[in-house]
Write an enzyme that holds these catalytic residues in place. Structure first.
Site, PDB file in Angstrom:
ATOM      1  N   VAL A 139      -6.048   6.585   0.989  1.00  0.00           N
ATOM      2  CA  VAL A 139      -5.587   5.244   0.633  1.00  0.00           C
ATOM      3  C   VAL A 139      -4.084   5.164   0.867  1.00  0.00           C
ATOM      4  CG1 VAL A 139      -5.328   3.596  -1.263  1.00  0.00           C
ATOM      5  CG2 VAL A 139      -7.427   4.941  -1.049  1.00  0.00           C
ATOM      6  N   CYS A 140      -3.667   4.114   1.543  1.00  0.00           N
ATOM      7  CA  CYS A 140      -2.257   3.876   1.818  1.00  0.00           C
ATOM      8  C   CYS A 140      -1.790   2.670   1.002  1.00  0.00           C
ATOM      9  CB  CYS A 140      -2.044   3.622   3.306  1.00  0.00           C
ATOM     10  SG  CYS A 140      -0.322   3.337   3.717  1.00  0.00           S
ATOM     11  N   LEU A 141      -0.948   2.938   0.040  1.00  0.00           N
ATOM     12  CA  LEU A 141      -0.311   1.889  -0.754  1.00  0.00           C
ATOM     13  C   LEU A 141       1.177   2.199  -0.806  1.00  0.00           C
ATOM     14  CD1 LEU A 141      -2.668   1.613  -3.869  1.00  0.00           C
ATOM     15  CD2 LEU A 141      -2.356  -0.093  -2.101  1.00  0.00           C
TER      16      LEU A 141
END
Length: 119
Positions: free
Chosen positions: A92-94
């Protein structure tokens, strides 16, 4: 006199334990400790009530290092989904997990961030 052996918690586990106790109950979100002997990985199931993934349960694993909350956890989506913020390996890229990370970001904020990501 006999004493039971009590596992001494690491500093990051103490922080996580407090954050888990302080969590607000949010409809559609379920947390589980993966290994009862440590808090290094927490499973989060999110069932959004709106948006593209409405009523679909998406599962994540939050992986914490000994350096939490100084460093962010790694979040992996274990449900196969097509989403611009989730790569083919489920990473996940946040922004809050990279450059915008601050120790003030709590477990509650991370979970809400995942919920917003899915709605």
């Amino acid at each position: 006199m006999s004493y039971k052996s009590v596992k001494k918690l690491k500093p990051f586990e103490l922080v996580l334990q407090k954050e888990l106790m302080d969590l607000d109950e949010i409809e559609g979100i379920e947390l589980n400790q993966i290994n009862e002997n440590n808090l290094e990985e927490i499973s989060v199931s999110i069932t959004p009530r709106e948006g593209y993934f409405i009523n679909k349960t998406i599962k994540f694993v939050l992986k914490f290092k000994d350096t939490y909350p100084i460093t962010p956890p790694k979040i992996v989506c274990i449900t196969k989904i097509f989403h611009p913020n989730v790569d083919e390996n489920g990473n996940v890229c946040l922004n809050v997990l990279k450059l915008d990370w601050t120790p003030a970001i709590s477990l509650q904020m991370l979970i809400l961030g995942l919920l917003i990501l899915l709605t």
